[in-house]
Structures are given as C-alpha cells and as structure tokens.
Write a protein that holds these residues in place. Structure first.
Motif, mmCIF file in Angstrom:
data_model
loop_
_atom_site.group_PDB
_atom_site.id
_atom_site.type_symbol
_atom_site.label_atom_id
_atom_site.label_comp_id
_atom_site.label_asym_id
_atom_site.label_seq_id
_atom_site.Cartn_x
_atom_site.Cartn_y
_atom_site.Cartn_z
ATOM 1 N N GLU A 150 0.867 -1.177 0.000
ATOM 2 C CA GLU A 150 0.000 0.000 0.000
ATOM 3 C C GLU A 150 0.904 1.228 0.000
ATOM 4 O O GLU A 150 2.066 1.167 0.413
ATOM 5 C CB GLU A 150 -0.913 0.011 1.231
ATOM 6 C CG GLU A 150 -1.988 -1.064 1.219
ATOM 7 C CD GLU A 150 -3.105 -0.820 0.227
ATOM 8 O OE1 GLU A 150 -3.297 0.337 -0.211
ATOM 9 O OE2 GLU A 150 -3.799 -1.788 -0.126
ATOM 10 N N THR B 33 -0.861 -2.053 -5.216
ATOM 11 C CA THR B 33 -1.883 -2.406 -4.237
ATOM 12 C C THR B 33 -2.640 -3.628 -4.761
ATOM 13 O O THR B 33 -2.573 -3.939 -5.962
ATOM 14 C CB THR B 33 -2.872 -1.239 -4.019
ATOM 15 O OG1 THR B 33 -3.648 -1.056 -5.212
ATOM 16 C CG2 THR B 33 -2.160 0.039 -3.626
ATOM 17 N N THR C 165 -13.057 3.987 -1.227
ATOM 18 C CA THR C 165 -12.200 3.481 -0.156
ATOM 19 C C THR C 165 -12.845 3.590 1.226
ATOM 20 O O THR C 165 -12.360 2.979 2.175
ATOM 21 C CB THR C 165 -10.842 4.206 -0.149
ATOM 22 O OG1 THR C 165 -11.055 5.611 -0.048
ATOM 23 C CG2 THR C 165 -10.063 3.895 -1.413
ATOM 24 N N PHE D 217 -13.556 0.057 2.544
ATOM 25 C CA PHE D 217 -12.379 -0.617 3.098
ATOM 26 C C PHE D 217 -11.985 -0.026 4.446
ATOM 27 O O PHE D 217 -11.634 -0.745 5.382
ATOM 28 C CB PHE D 217 -11.210 -0.520 2.110
ATOM 29 C CG PHE D 217 -9.878 -0.894 2.702
ATOM 30 C CD1 PHE D 217 -9.599 -2.205 3.039
ATOM 31 C CD2 PHE D 217 -8.903 0.065 2.930
ATOM 32 C CE1 PHE D 217 -8.373 -2.551 3.593
ATOM 33 C CE2 PHE D 217 -7.681 -0.270 3.480
ATOM 34 C CZ PHE D 217 -7.419 -1.587 3.810
ATOM 35 N N SER E 110 -16.751 -2.649 -0.517
ATOM 36 C CA SER E 110 -15.297 -2.478 -0.425
ATOM 37 C C SER E 110 -14.611 -2.591 -1.778
ATOM 38 O O SER E 110 -13.498 -2.119 -1.950
ATOM 39 C CB SER E 110 -14.704 -3.528 0.515
ATOM 40 O OG SER E 110 -15.191 -3.343 1.822
ATOM 41 N N GLY E 111 -15.269 -3.246 -2.721
ATOM 42 C CA GLY E 111 -14.632 -3.524 -4.007
ATOM 43 C C GLY E 111 -14.969 -2.526 -5.091
ATOM 44 O O GLY E 111 -15.659 -1.529 -4.863
#
Length: 150
Positions: free
Chosen positions: A31, A43, A84, A87, A95-96
């Motif tokens: 990251e 990432t 984001t 996440f 989250s995706g």
C-alpha cells in the motif's frame, strides 16, 4: 480438460507489505505510504486490474491466429472506481470496485469486422474477466491459529 486447482500463498511481511507466491514465482504487494506502508509494490486492487489486462493480453495472443489477426502490438488500458470508505470502515459502501473499464489497443492490418469478432471472443474467454463478471463461490475453509514457540 478436467477441473484444475490453482494455488497461491500470501505472507504479511512488514507494515502492509505482502509477499505472494505461486509455483515458485513471487510478487510484492503493498500500500502507499499515506496508507501506512512503504509503497514497494502495487496495491491489491491495482494488481487485480493488472491481472485482468494480462489475462486479456494472453488470450488475445493465443487466439490471434484463429481469427487471422496479425498483432503488431497489443495493450490494455484499465481503470476502476472504488470507494475506499468501504475498506476503511467509514461507511457501508461496497469495499470492491463498482465499475472496471478497459480499452484494447490493437495494432494490426486486419479489417474492423474481424477485430470486432476477435474482441468479443477474447472477452468471453478471459478467465480473470469471467471471474470478475460472474459470481464466484468464495469459501473460507478454515482458520488455523499458530502459537509461536516460547
């Protein structure tokens, strides 16, 4: 051909850096520094986009002769939209990726109608694209708690 099982292993190293290995090949995934890591690799979501483009490229090369397409050059540009906050736990959004877009760049003398058929074929035969576009049974088989030797 029978069903084939593909395996990979990931190991968390320092900060958020992860080493992935499959068949003796290793990839560093990380990251950016603003996420608390060292930015020594792509990432996971960048790697996913790269895997899709690589898969599409391999399929393109594999089936070019079938469509009588001589590839002078081939590349894929990809981008995806991700919130984001999902996440980071700041909201209940997914989250995706919400959308992934790609553009094929094909240098060839083949006619446009042949390229359109070729494009449709490669899109329908890319395993990574198929995996992203269709529901996959994601199964957590177990959790093993390792106790360090004291």
């Amino acid at each position: 051909m029978a069903l084939t099982t593909v395996q990979a292993k990931t190991v968390l190293k320092e900060n958020l850096l992860v080493e992935a290995e499959s068949r003796g090949h290793k990839v560093i995934i990380d990251e950016p520094e603003n996420m608390g890591s060292t930015d020594k690799g792509m990432t996971p979501v960048e790697l996913l986009l790269s895997a899709l483009g690589a898969c599409q490229s391999i399929v393109a090369k594999t089936y070019a002769k079938k469509f009588d397409v001589e590839l002078e050059n081939f590349w894929v540009e990809l981008e995806g939209d991700i919130d984001t906050d999902g996440f980071l736990g700041k909201s209940d959004v997914r989250s995706g990726f919400q959308e992934i877009r790609y553009t094929f760049h094909i240098e060839t003398n083949a006619p446009k109608e042949r390229i359109e058929a070729y494009k449709a074929y490669l899109e329908s035969h890319c395993p990574v694209g198929d995996t992203i576009a269709n529901t996959v049974h994601l199964v957590s088989s177990n959790v093993v708690v390792e106790n360090p030797v004291k």
